[in-house]
Design a protein around this motif. Structure first.
Motif, PDB file in Angstrom:
ATOM      1  N   GLN A 131       0.793  -0.582   0.167  1.00  6.50           N
ATOM      2  CA  GLN A 131       0.095  -0.111  -0.136  1.00  6.50           C
ATOM      3  C   GLN A 131       0.811   1.343  -0.119  1.00  6.50           C
ATOM      4  OE1 GLN A 131      -1.921  -0.842   3.384  1.00  6.50           O
ATOM      5  NE2 GLN A 131      -3.976  -1.983   2.535  1.00  6.50           N
ATOM      6  N   LEU A 132       1.669   1.514   0.967  1.00  2.26           N
ATOM      7  CA  LEU A 132       2.716   2.762   0.889  1.00  2.26           C
ATOM      8  C   LEU A 132       3.512   2.688  -0.641  1.00  2.26           C
ATOM      9  CD1 LEU A 132       5.027   2.271   4.552  1.00  2.26           C
ATOM     10  CD2 LEU A 132       2.865   4.085   3.653  1.00  2.26           C
ATOM     11  N   LYS A 133       4.092   1.833  -1.068  1.00  4.43           N
ATOM     12  CA  LYS A 133       4.328   1.541  -2.364  1.00  4.43           C
ATOM     13  C   LYS A 133       3.738   1.959  -3.510  1.00  4.43           C
ATOM     14  CE  LYS A 133       6.537  -1.520  -5.799  1.00  4.43           C
ATOM     15  NZ  LYS A 133       7.119  -2.964  -6.299  1.00  4.43           N
ATOM     16  N   SER A 134       2.390   1.717  -3.452  1.00  4.60           N
ATOM     17  CA  SER A 134       1.531   1.895  -4.590  1.00  4.60           C
ATOM     18  C   SER A 134       1.683   4.030  -4.384  1.00  4.60           C
ATOM     19  CB  SER A 134       0.474   1.203  -4.272  1.00  4.60           C
ATOM     20  OG  SER A 134      -0.102   1.580  -3.121  1.00  4.60           O
ATOM     21  N   LYS A 135       2.005   4.545  -3.445  1.00  3.65           N
ATOM     22  CA  LYS A 135       1.783   5.953  -3.224  1.00  3.65           C
ATOM     23  C   LYS A 135       2.189   6.587  -4.250  1.00  3.65           C
ATOM     24  CE  LYS A 135       2.159   7.808   0.379  1.00  3.65           C
ATOM     25  NZ  LYS A 135       2.103   8.546   2.347  1.00  3.65           N
ATOM     26  N   TYR A 136       4.184   4.994  -4.307  1.00 11.40           N
ATOM     27  CA  TYR A 136       5.403   6.750  -5.042  1.00 11.40           C
ATOM     28  C   TYR A 136       5.134   6.181  -6.056  1.00 11.40           C
ATOM     29  CZ  TYR A 136       5.567   8.051  -0.580  1.00 11.40           C
ATOM     30  OH  TYR A 136       5.288   8.883   0.632  1.00 11.40           O
ATOM     31  N   VAL A 137       4.511   4.426  -6.291  1.00 13.35           N
ATOM     32  CA  VAL A 137       5.509   4.142  -8.061  1.00 13.35           C
ATOM     33  C   VAL A 137       3.383   4.213  -9.119  1.00 13.35           C
ATOM     34  CG1 VAL A 137       6.508   2.686  -6.626  1.00 13.35           C
ATOM     35  CG2 VAL A 137       4.644   1.567  -7.214  1.00 13.35           C
ATOM     36  N   LYS A 138       2.781   4.694  -8.272  1.00 16.44           N
ATOM     37  CA  LYS A 138       1.693   4.918  -9.533  1.00 16.44           C
ATOM     38  C   LYS A 138       0.646   5.649  -8.390  1.00 16.44           C
ATOM     39  CE  LYS A 138      -1.258   0.629  -7.961  1.00 16.44           C
ATOM     40  NZ  LYS A 138      -1.498  -0.453  -8.589  1.00 16.44           N
ATOM     41  N   THR A 139      -0.057   5.864  -9.282  1.00 19.02           N
ATOM     42  CA  THR A 139      -1.473   7.593  -8.833  1.00 19.02           C
ATOM     43  C   THR A 139      -2.411   6.726  -8.602  1.00 19.02           C
ATOM     44  OG1 THR A 139      -1.512   7.885 -10.986  1.00 19.02           O
ATOM     45  CG2 THR A 139       0.203   9.179 -10.300  1.00 19.02           C
ATOM     46  N   ALA A 140      -2.318   5.407  -9.366  1.00 22.14           N
ATOM     47  CA  ALA A 140      -4.421   5.057  -9.198  1.00 22.14           C
ATOM     48  C   ALA A 140      -4.293   4.941  -7.922  1.00 22.14           C
ATOM     49  CB  ALA A 140      -4.531   4.181 -10.396  1.00 22.14           C
ATOM     50  N   ASP A 141      -5.411   4.588  -6.547  1.00 18.52           N
ATOM     51  CA  ASP A 141      -5.761   4.262  -6.172  1.00 18.52           C
ATOM     52  C   ASP A 141      -4.746   4.721  -4.563  1.00 18.52           C
ATOM     53  OD1 ASP A 141      -7.668   2.698  -7.156  1.00 18.52           O
ATOM     54  OD2 ASP A 141      -6.326   0.818  -7.305  1.00 18.52           O
ATOM     55  N   LYS A 142      -3.838   6.126  -5.122  1.00 17.49           N
ATOM     56  CA  LYS A 142      -3.287   6.766  -4.161  1.00 17.49           C
ATOM     57  C   LYS A 142      -3.789   6.581  -2.894  1.00 17.49           C
ATOM     58  CE  LYS A 142      -0.441  10.177  -2.423  1.00 17.49           C
ATOM     59  NZ  LYS A 142       0.799  11.966  -3.200  1.00 17.49           N
ATOM     60  N   ALA A 143      -4.736   7.207  -2.690  1.00 18.96           N
ATOM     61  CA  ALA A 143      -6.341   7.615  -1.360  1.00 18.96           C
ATOM     62  C   ALA A 143      -6.079   6.131  -0.435  1.00 18.96           C
ATOM     63  CB  ALA A 143      -6.997   8.811  -2.167  1.00 18.96           C
ATOM     64  N   TYR A 144      -6.623   5.619  -1.586  1.00 13.81           N
ATOM     65  CA  TYR A 144      -6.529   4.454  -0.376  1.00 13.81           C
ATOM     66  C   TYR A 144      -5.634   3.646   0.195  1.00 13.81           C
ATOM     67  CZ  TYR A 144     -11.624   4.242  -2.550  1.00 13.81           C
ATOM     68  OH  TYR A 144     -12.727   4.509  -3.012  1.00 13.81           O
ATOM     69  N   ALA A 145      -4.564   3.942  -0.870  1.00 16.06           N
ATOM     70  CA  ALA A 145      -2.984   3.228  -0.262  1.00 16.06           C
ATOM     71  C   ALA A 145      -2.956   4.738   1.130  1.00 16.06           C
ATOM     72  CB  ALA A 145      -2.427   3.822  -0.975  1.00 16.06           C
TER      73      ALA A 145
END
Length: 251
Positions: A174-188
Motif C-alpha cells: 500500500q505504501l509503495k503504491s503511493k509512490y510508484v503509481k497514482t491509481a488508488d493512492k488515496a486508498y493506499a
C-alpha cells in the motif's frame, strides 16, 4: 532537539552501541565502545530516553539512506540532490541538523557497517513502536523514488528493512503504491483496498487518524524534523479521506 544541542555545544561524551554507534563516533569524533549502549556525558548526565530515541532514529535514518543511495553501486549527483531535497523540503532541517545529517550520510557511505546492520539495530530500539517503523519505511521509499523510479537494487534493500522490521507485506504494498503509481493512492494512504465497503474504509480512516494524530506522534520521541514529516502524513490522511468521501458520496 536535546541531543543536537549537546552535540553542537560539544558536551556529548557518550557513544551509541553497535554499528550506529560506530557511524556516530566516526562522524563526530566521539569515542566508540561496541560494548556500551550509552556512556555518561562529561557533565555526568545521561541522555533521556526520548533523546536516545531521537539520536538513534536520526543516525539510523541517514545511515540507511546512505546505503540505499549506494544500492546500484554508485552514488549519482541526482541521488545526492534527492537526499538534500529531502532534508530541506520534507524534514525542513535547520543548519545544525542538516550538517549533522550530512556528516552521518557521508560517513555511512563508505563505512563497513551494512544496511542490514543498521536496520537490525533500529528494530531493536523501536520494535514496540509501529508508527516509528512505518515512518522509516516511508522515508526510504520516498527518497528511493525521488529520481522518478524505484530500482530493483533499491527495493531489494527496502525489503531487507521490511523483513527485519516484521512489517506487513500488505501495508508495504500500500505504501509503495503511493509512490510508484497514482491509481488508488488515496486508498493506499488510508491503508485499505478500493474494494472495501464504506464501513471498512471508515474504520481504516479512524485507525490511521488515531495512529498519526500529532499528539500521539509527539509522545513517541521522534526527532523534531521527523515529527513534522509525520504531521504531513496526518494531513495526507485527512486529504485522502476527503477524496474518498467525495468519490463514494459518504456523508
Amino acid at each position: 532537539m536535546g541531543w543536537m544541542g549537546k552535540l553542537v555545544g560539544g558536551t556529548i561524551g557518550f557513544a551509541l552501541g553497535g554499528p550506529l554507534g560506530a557511524i556516530f563516533g566516526a562522524a563526530f569524533g566521539h569515542a566508540f565502545d561496541s560494548g556500551t549502549e550509552l556512556e555518561l556525558s562529561r557533565e555526568g548526565q545521561r541522555l533521556s530516553r526520548v533523546e536516545q530515541n531521537q539520536l538513534t532514529f536520526f543516525v539510523a535514518a541517514f545511515s540507511m539512506l546512505a546505503k540505499l543511495a549506494r544500492a546500484d553501486g554508485r552514488v549519482t549527483p541526482e541521488e545526492i540532490d534527492s537526499i538534500e531535497d529531502f532534508m530541506e523540503k520534507d524534514l525542513r532541517l535547520n543548519t545544525d541538523s542538516r550538517h549533522a545529517a550530512v556528516n552521518i550520510f557521508r560517513t555511512a557511505l563508505n563505512a563497513p557497517g551494512t544496511f542490514d546492520d543498521f536496520a537490525r539495530q533500529f528494530y531493536e530500539e523501536f520494535h514496540g513502536q509501529p508508527q516509528m517503523i512505518e515512518v522509516m519505511i516511508e522515508v526510504l521509499l520516498r527518497v528511493a523514488v525521488s529520481d522518478g523510479r524505484l530500482s530493483a537494487e533499491e527495493e531489494e534493500l527496502i525489503m531487507v528493512a521490511v523483513n527485519t522490521f516484521h512489517f506487513s507485506s500488505v501495508r508495504y504494498s500500500q505504501l509503495k503504491s503511493k509512490y510508484v503509481k497514482t491509481a488508488d493512492k488515496a486508498y493506499a494512504v488510508l491503508g485499505c483496498s478500493p474494494d472495501a465497503d464504506n464501513d471498512q474504509v471508515k474504520r481504516c480512516y479512524r485507525q490511521r487518524v488515531q495512529e498519526y494524530h500529532p499528539d500521539k506522534i509527539a509522545a513517541k520521541g521522534l526527532p523534531d524534523e521527523f515529527t513534522r514529516f509525520a504531521q504531513d502524513k496526518f494531513r495526507e490522511i485527512q486529504e485522502a479521506w476527503e477524496e474518498v468521501k467525495a468519490e463514494r458520496g459518504i456523508k
